[in-house]
Scaffold this motif. Sequence first.
Motif, PDB file in Angstrom:
ATOM      1  N   ILE A 118      -7.939  -9.168   6.939  1.00 17.85           N
ATOM      2  CA  ILE A 118      -7.513  -8.585   8.286  1.00 17.85           C
ATOM      3  C   ILE A 118      -7.133  -7.053   7.799  1.00 17.85           C
ATOM      4  N   PHE A 119      -6.695  -6.804   6.336  1.00 18.68           N
ATOM      5  CA  PHE A 119      -6.263  -5.473   6.468  1.00 18.68           C
ATOM      6  C   PHE A 119      -7.196  -4.308   6.740  1.00 18.68           C
ATOM      7  N   GLU A 120      -8.623  -4.831   6.139  1.00 22.72           N
ATOM      8  CA  GLU A 120      -9.556  -3.990   6.340  1.00 22.72           C
ATOM      9  C   GLU A 120      -9.941  -3.777   7.899  1.00 22.72           C
TER      10      GLU A 120
ATOM     11  N   LEU B 260       0.518   0.948  10.836  1.00 16.57           N
ATOM     12  CA  LEU B 260       1.479   0.209  10.374  1.00 16.57           C
ATOM     13  C   LEU B 260       1.012  -1.118  10.022  1.00 16.57           C
ATOM     14  N   GLY B 261      -0.358  -1.348   9.779  1.00 19.36           N
ATOM     15  CA  GLY B 261      -1.091  -2.508   9.581  1.00 19.36           C
ATOM     16  C   GLY B 261      -1.035  -2.879   8.052  1.00 19.36           C
ATOM     17  N   GLN B 262      -2.180  -2.321   7.400  1.00 27.81           N
ATOM     18  CA  GLN B 262      -2.211  -2.427   5.836  1.00 27.81           C
ATOM     19  C   GLN B 262      -1.103  -2.059   5.058  1.00 27.81           C
ATOM     20  N   GLY B 263      -0.617  -2.704   4.381  1.00 29.37           N
ATOM     21  CA  GLY B 263       0.730  -2.175   3.633  1.00 29.37           C
ATOM     22  C   GLY B 263       0.309  -1.169   2.261  1.00 29.37           C
ATOM     23  N   PHE B 264       0.735   0.032   2.850  1.00 30.24           N
ATOM     24  CA  PHE B 264       0.676   0.990   1.793  1.00 30.24           C
ATOM     25  C   PHE B 264       1.469   2.284   2.178  1.00 30.24           C
TER      26      PHE B 264
ATOM     27  N   LEU C 114       0.828 -17.113   3.545  1.00 30.25           N
ATOM     28  CA  LEU C 114       0.472 -16.495   1.974  1.00 30.25           C
ATOM     29  C   LEU C 114      -0.470 -15.337   1.963  1.00 30.25           C
ATOM     30  N   TYR C 115      -0.175 -14.469   1.146  1.00 35.86           N
ATOM     31  CA  TYR C 115      -1.211 -13.496   0.897  1.00 35.86           C
ATOM     32  C   TYR C 115      -2.399 -14.011   0.957  1.00 35.86           C
ATOM     33  N   ASP C 116      -3.316 -13.180   1.862  1.00 32.98           N
ATOM     34  CA  ASP C 116      -4.739 -13.647   1.993  1.00 32.98           C
ATOM     35  C   ASP C 116      -5.666 -13.890   1.001  1.00 32.98           C
TER      36      ASP C 116
ATOM     37  N   MET D  61       8.462 -12.059  -0.685  1.00 30.49           N
ATOM     38  CA  MET D  61       7.009 -12.703  -0.360  1.00 30.49           C
ATOM     39  C   MET D  61       6.440 -12.005   0.979  1.00 30.49           C
ATOM     40  N   ASN D  62       5.219 -11.667   0.604  1.00 29.36           N
ATOM     41  CA  ASN D  62       4.434 -11.045   1.776  1.00 29.36           C
ATOM     42  C   ASN D  62       3.589 -12.275   2.446  1.00 29.36           C
ATOM     43  N   PRO D  63       3.645 -12.020   3.708  1.00 30.77           N
ATOM     44  CA  PRO D  63       4.374 -11.305   4.638  1.00 30.77           C
ATOM     45  C   PRO D  63       5.611 -11.794   5.099  1.00 30.77           C
TER      46      PRO D  63
ATOM     47  N   VAL E 255       5.055  -8.551  -7.029  1.00 29.27           N
ATOM     48  CA  VAL E 255       4.598  -7.108  -6.909  1.00 29.27           C
ATOM     49  C   VAL E 255       5.711  -6.214  -6.087  1.00 29.27           C
ATOM     50  N   TYR E 256       6.511  -7.025  -5.374  1.00 33.62           N
ATOM     51  CA  TYR E 256       7.571  -6.364  -4.552  1.00 33.62           C
ATOM     52  C   TYR E 256       9.058  -6.110  -5.384  1.00 33.62           C
ATOM     53  N   GLU E 257       9.061  -6.487  -6.676  1.00 34.31           N
ATOM     54  CA  GLU E 257      10.080  -6.936  -7.440  1.00 34.31           C
ATOM     55  C   GLU E 257      11.341  -5.572  -7.178  1.00 34.31           C
TER      56      GLU E 257
ATOM     57  N   GLY F 153       1.077  -0.370  -8.152  1.00 33.30           N
ATOM     58  CA  GLY F 153       1.062   0.124  -6.859  1.00 33.30           C
ATOM     59  C   GLY F 153       2.048   0.072  -6.075  1.00 33.30           C
ATOM     60  N   LYS F 154       3.101  -0.811  -5.891  1.00 36.21           N
ATOM     61  CA  LYS F 154       4.102  -1.141  -5.228  1.00 36.21           C
ATOM     62  C   LYS F 154       5.301  -0.464  -5.835  1.00 36.21           C
ATOM     63  N   THR F 155       5.511  -0.510  -7.307  1.00 38.96           N
ATOM     64  CA  THR F 155       6.846   0.065  -7.836  1.00 38.96           C
ATOM     65  C   THR F 155       6.655   1.538  -7.709  1.00 38.96           C
TER      66      THR F 155
ATOM     67  N   TYR G 139       7.752  -4.284   1.961  1.00 41.17           N
ATOM     68  CA  TYR G 139       7.971  -3.268   2.952  1.00 41.17           C
ATOM     69  C   TYR G 139       7.256  -3.658   4.192  1.00 41.17           C
ATOM     70  N   PHE G 140       7.619  -4.693   4.862  1.00 40.62           N
ATOM     71  CA  PHE G 140       6.961  -5.406   5.855  1.00 40.62           C
ATOM     72  C   PHE G 140       8.190  -5.949   6.679  1.00 40.62           C
ATOM     73  N   LEU G 141       8.122  -5.788   8.096  1.00 40.46           N
ATOM     74  CA  LEU G 141       8.929  -6.139   9.166  1.00 40.46           C
ATOM     75  C   LEU G 141       8.176  -6.935  10.189  1.00 40.46           C
TER      76      LEU G 141
ATOM     77  N   VAL H 211       4.212 -10.755  14.325  1.00 36.28           N
ATOM     78  CA  VAL H 211       3.454  -9.613  14.093  1.00 36.28           C
ATOM     79  C   VAL H 211       4.066  -8.910  12.905  1.00 36.28           C
ATOM     80  N   ARG H 212       3.393  -8.284  11.923  1.00 35.64           N
ATOM     81  CA  ARG H 212       3.848  -7.760  10.773  1.00 35.64           C
ATOM     82  C   ARG H 212       3.567  -5.807  10.936  1.00 35.64           C
ATOM     83  N   PHE H 213       4.679  -5.345  10.608  1.00 37.61           N
ATOM     84  CA  PHE H 213       4.747  -3.991  10.595  1.00 37.61           C
ATOM     85  C   PHE H 213       4.955  -3.358   8.870  1.00 37.61           C
TER      86      PHE H 213
HETATM   87  N1  GLN Z   1      -0.906  -6.005   0.105  1.00 34.62           N
HETATM   88  C1  GLN Z   1      -1.210  -5.261   1.251  1.00 34.62           C
HETATM   89  C2  GLN Z   1      -0.991  -5.666   2.469  1.00 34.62           C
HETATM   90  O1  GLN Z   1      -0.495  -6.951   2.493  1.00 34.62           O
HETATM   91  C3  GLN Z   1      -2.752  -5.071   1.398  1.00 34.62           C
HETATM   92  C4  GLN Z   1      -3.748  -5.018   0.341  1.00 34.62           C
HETATM   93  C5  GLN Z   1      -5.094  -5.181   0.633  1.00 34.62           C
HETATM   94  O2  GLN Z   1      -5.350  -4.216   1.712  1.00 34.62           O
HETATM   95  N2  GLN Z   1      -5.959  -5.670   0.046  1.00 34.62           N
HETATM   96  O3  GLN Z   1      -0.779  -5.197   3.402  1.00 34.62           O
END
Ligand code: GLN
Length: 393
Positions: free
Chosen positions: A16-18, A32-36, A121-123, A170-172, A201-203, A232-234, A317-319, A361-363
Amino acid sequence: MTSPVNPIYRDLGTTIFEVMSRLALQHDAVNLGQGFPDEPGPDDVRQAAADALIDGWNQYPPMLGLPELRRAVADHDRRFYGLDLDPDSEVLVTSGATEALAAACLALLSPDDEVIVFEPLYDAYLPMIRRAGAVPRPVRLDPPDWTLDPQALAAVAGPRCRMVLLNDPMNPAAKVWSPAERAALSALAQERDLIVVCDEVYEHLVFDGQHHAPLMAEAGMAQRCLRIGSAGKTFSLTGWKVGYAVGPQPLVGALAKAHQFLTFTTPPNLQAGVAHGLAKPDGFFADLSARMQAKRDRLAVGLDRLGFQVLPCQGTYFLNIDVADSGMGAEAFCRRLVAEAALAAIPLSPFYDRRPDDQVVRFCFAKQDSVLDMAVDRLAGWLHGRVPPRAAL
Ligand code: GLN
Ligand code: PMP
């Protein structure tokens, strides 16, 4: 010709991120989709990596990771969590947390082992577990608080259960696991002799005065936990894909066996940059969470003013918002939002094994303030009909 694809991948779509990032590009959307984060990352960390690239050794580094990074990880984990880790045998550097997770599944699971996971859960989790021949046993957590029901946990812990895969924060869901929930997990793991793989990873993205508490630091858990982190996160450097796993030697040693035939190593200059970063003073880490907390609040106020139910966010970093009132499922909401309002978000439905018609829905709020404001403006224009439909559903 029969399908050349392993059935687990054959039946998978694109992540879904891609999907949402491609749609964001197509519609010139605020993403505000993919988390970066949309920041370059700390200058000194990038400079340390650049120096190592130009002046350093660019051949294969040691398979377990550069000694200086393994030491830095052990020092970091002692400083923040009081963990006592031997950098030579209890720390492994990986190509992102993703590789550590894959290596954990490949090295520690056998066919038909069961793994407790928590939805949403993280996909990446489900395909990794399944490709290792194991069987995910999801426990569903529900909004708005995503609280663990101990009975639901006990119900999935059958005789074949071998592992718990925990994501904290926990993401998301943007949840930080409570002391009571962590106690329930510890008790179950000890009672049933389970390994707990802790994706942390979000410690350093925990808010409101709370601090991250690894399950590994709980009494009786040090010998059965693997703790996974990500530079990547820290350091807001998601493209670097430098991760690490720490834990007791038998678990880290097993991981290293999978790692040696997956990636074997991770670029040495990036490892040097991360080693420099992990030694930064406490203030750097406190500042990261304070800045992100301010962004969370900025976006939350904007979304709340538009009348959305904004779900609690304790970490990551998700709302999340509940879009039930829109009369659309989350997926339809996101597809229309990107096409009509040029704003990309992520529906939570792909984060479940059996996709519910989800309404959350996640931002991602790890963005410049001006970008967050633009996102809220676009959403407002869309809701109030000021934005003409740009595309059909
Ligand atoms: N972890 C990021 C997120 O949840 C994306 C990682 C990815 O694109 N594979 O948005
Ligand atoms: N776990 C979770 C929960 C994540 O959100 C992500 C996304 N970045 C990862 C693991 C992967 O981390 P990395 O980019 O270091 O592989």
